[in-house]
Design a protein around this motif. Structure first.
Motif: not given
Length: 197
Positions: A140-149
């Motif tokens: 979730r944190k990576l997605a919030d930082m703009g990464k596509s998961i």
């Protein structure tokens, strides 16, 4: 299999790959990495006798002249850990790390390669429940930082915890795609197996 094709661990027999509207012809995982695609595999690809830092920078090592800069690798790893909140001792030998920390090393490796699209292949299969919760928070944190998961999983409560969109495949075929908010575990399980269970 589909994600292995995207990451060029397997070659497609048909179909096309488009990234940001552009047709891609990947020949090796190196091509995928150059297009900022990373993959955290179910079976980790780590060098157990080496340190955390050495594993993270492997293939793109910092150098002092012609020599490997070990302290530079440690500094790079510490900076990555700080940036993403994924803390681990850079000098620790990977073979001495529990599975949850080894997975963290794999994630940091992908982030070191500057991936914007991160594929997780059955990431919770080897984790304890506490490690699974930590992994889901990390996603979730990576997605919030703009990464596509992209997460491949059969564990539907994990899908409900982290996904924005869901795509169901069955026997290698596309079945349906929908926003997570418009589906349920019951509907997804029906779409996955083709009958009510």
């Amino acid at each position: 299999t589909l994600m292995k094709i995207l990451y060029v661990l397997e070659q497609p027999t048909s179909g096309e790959i488009y990234l940001n509207g552009q047709l891609q012809h990947f020949r090796s995982p190196h091509d995928a990495v150059n297009q900022k695609i990373g993959m955290v595999q179910q079976h980790f690809m780590l060098l157990n006798p080496c340190t955390v830092a050495e594993n993270i920078v492997y293939g793109r090592e910092p150098r002092k002249g012609i020599f490997f800069d070990r302290e530079g690798a440690v500094r790079v790893t510490e900076a990555l850990c700080e940036k993403y909140g994924l803390y681990i001792d850079p000098r620790r030998r990977v073979g001495d790390c529990p599975v949850g920390l080894q997975q963290r090393v794999e994630i940091l490796k992908v982030l070191y390669q500057d991936a914007d699209i991160i594929i997780f292949d059955e990431p919770s299969a080897v984790l304890t429940p506490q490690e699974v919760n930590e992994l889901l928070r990390t996603m979730r944190k990576l997605a919030d930082m703009g990464k596509s998961i992209i997460i491949i999983t059969h564990k539907l409560h994990e899908v409900m915890a982290v996904a924005d969109r869901v795509m169901v495949m069955r026997l290698g075929k596309y079945i349906q795609e929908m926003p997570k908010s418009e589906t349920s575990i019951q509907e997804m399980s029906y779409l996955m197996v083709g009958r009510h269970i």
